[in-house]
Design an enzyme around this catalytic site. Structure first.
Site, PDB file in Angstrom:
ATOM      1  N   HIS A  36      30.267 -27.174  25.781  1.00  0.00           N
ATOM      2  CA  HIS A  36      31.558 -27.846  25.759  1.00  0.00           C
ATOM      3  C   HIS A  36      31.478 -29.279  25.229  1.00  0.00           C
ATOM      4  O   HIS A  36      30.834 -30.146  25.823  1.00  0.00           O
ATOM      5  CB  HIS A  36      32.120 -27.847  27.191  1.00  0.00           C
ATOM      6  CG  HIS A  36      33.516 -28.361  27.293  1.00  0.00           C
ATOM      7  ND1 HIS A  36      33.821 -29.700  27.323  1.00  0.00           N
ATOM      8  CD2 HIS A  36      34.705 -27.698  27.360  1.00  0.00           C
ATOM      9  CE1 HIS A  36      35.127 -29.848  27.413  1.00  0.00           C
ATOM     10  NE2 HIS A  36      35.691 -28.660  27.439  1.00  0.00           N
ATOM     11  N   ASP A  37      32.129 -29.516  24.076  1.00  0.00           N
ATOM     12  CA  ASP A  37      32.357 -30.864  23.526  1.00  0.00           C
ATOM     13  C   ASP A  37      31.087 -31.704  23.336  1.00  0.00           C
ATOM     14  O   ASP A  37      31.129 -32.938  23.479  1.00  0.00           O
ATOM     15  CB  ASP A  37      33.328 -31.645  24.431  1.00  0.00           C
ATOM     16  CG  ASP A  37      34.757 -31.129  24.327  1.00  0.00           C
ATOM     17  OD1 ASP A  37      34.981 -30.136  23.621  1.00  0.00           O
ATOM     18  OD2 ASP A  37      35.640 -31.730  24.963  1.00  0.00           O
ATOM     19  N   LYS A 123      38.978 -27.553  19.487  1.00  0.00           N
ATOM     20  CA  LYS A 123      39.377 -27.971  20.828  1.00  0.00           C
ATOM     21  C   LYS A 123      40.638 -28.824  20.746  1.00  0.00           C
ATOM     22  O   LYS A 123      40.648 -29.876  20.120  1.00  0.00           O
ATOM     23  CB  LYS A 123      38.238 -28.774  21.468  1.00  0.00           C
ATOM     24  CG  LYS A 123      38.504 -29.200  22.897  1.00  0.00           C
ATOM     25  CD  LYS A 123      38.386 -28.020  23.851  1.00  0.00           C
ATOM     26  CE  LYS A 123      38.604 -28.461  25.286  1.00  0.00           C
ATOM     27  NZ  LYS A 123      37.712 -29.548  25.699  1.00  0.00           N
TER      28      LYS A 123
END
Length: 295
Positions: A36-37, A123
């Site tokens: 994630h990210d 995202k």
């Protein structure tokens, strides 16, 4: 308005993790790993040489290597570098222009750079499911467990775990493969997930999960076989307790599934599946057959 400079803290150890309310067991055959990210932009606010960031990267690399060995799909989230004001909307009020101001920092950090086998999702909001194909991909892969690691624990990671829970996907936050604004907020994310939306596990638990694989066909593999024959609209409305014929499954497709099951060593015949009705009824027949055949 932008992300503050983040003071380093010690990565929590498994002994410090909160007690999980659920007793879910991670199964590599059911899992997808979400990184994630992990973009250079989001890590720029840390001391890159800190033990926190070094541990974060080391554990994420270890999990990704494990996933490659055990055929677990790896999915990334990454904000684009050219988001319009309309796309960012309220994010502008909360965080400013974000990656737009640092387009050179948009890529995933080099240690975790995606390969051709990986999936990179755009995202848009805190949850990785928002305006993305994540749920659709998981369904197509026959997977219903989501491993989550990356940044920031109490924002996108925790919200994604909560969103997964509301989609009947079992979320596992890897407590020592996350980083946050502070130790307090990191632990807050673990506490909330463990008590309200998922489970918190350690990198070591992920690596050892292959030792607990269940041999034979799983419910989720059977479900994936069935869904592969259905139209997209029927997949969205699928109910495992409803008669499969109501979703358009025909005799030829049932016979195809019977053939696949026999190739896997599971002896079933056409009539018993045709008369069984629902996916859950199918599974009760097939799981019992596997137990008997293994004795």
């Amino acid at each position: 308005m932008s992300i503050p400079r983040i003071k380093s803290y010690k990565m929590p150890s498994p002994a410090q993790f909160p007690k999980n309310k659920v007793n879910w067991a991670l199964n590599p055959d059911r899992s997808v790993f979400l990184i994630h990210d992990m973009q250079a932009y989001f890590l720029r606010y840390y001391d890159q040489d800190s033990e926190l960031i070094q541990t974060l990267k080391r554990n994420l690399v270890a999990i990704k290597t494990f996933c490659r060995t055990h055929n677990i799909p790896v999915v990334y989230t990454a904000q684009p570098k050219d988001q319009s004001p309309e796309d960012r909307a309220l994010l502008n009020d909360m965080w400013g222009n974000g990656v737009n101001d640092f387009p050179e920092l948009q890529p995933i950090v080099s240690e975790l750079a995606p390969t051709a086998e990986d999936t990179v999702l755009v995202k848009w909001r805190y949850s990785a499911f928002h305006r993305s194909r994540l749920e659709e991909l998981m369904q197509s892969w026959g997977r219903d467990q989501l491993l989550i690691g990356g940044v920031y624990a109490h924002i996108g990671c925790m919200i994604t775990a909560t969103d997964a829970f509301m989609r009947d996907i079992e979320a596992f936050m890897v407590g020592d493969a996350l980083a946050d604004f502070s130790a307090e907020e990191h632990f807050q994310a673990l506490m909330y997930t463990a008590g309200r939306a998922g489970a918190v596990i350690a990198t070591e638990t992920v690596i050892n999960s292959a030792n607990h694989r269940v041999e034979g066909l799983t419910y989720y593999e059977l479900k994936a076989q069935v869904l592969s024959f259905l139209d997209e609209e029927d997949v969205e409305e699928f109910d495992p307790d409803e008669d499969l014929l109501n979703f358009g499954l025909d005799s030829l497709q049932i016979m195809n599934i019977v053939t696949r099951l026999r190739q896997q060593g599971i002896e079933v015949d056409f009539m018993e599946l045709a008369q069984a009705g629902s996916l859950n009824h199918w599974w009760s027949i097939i799981s019992q057959r596997q137990i008997l055949e293994s004795v």
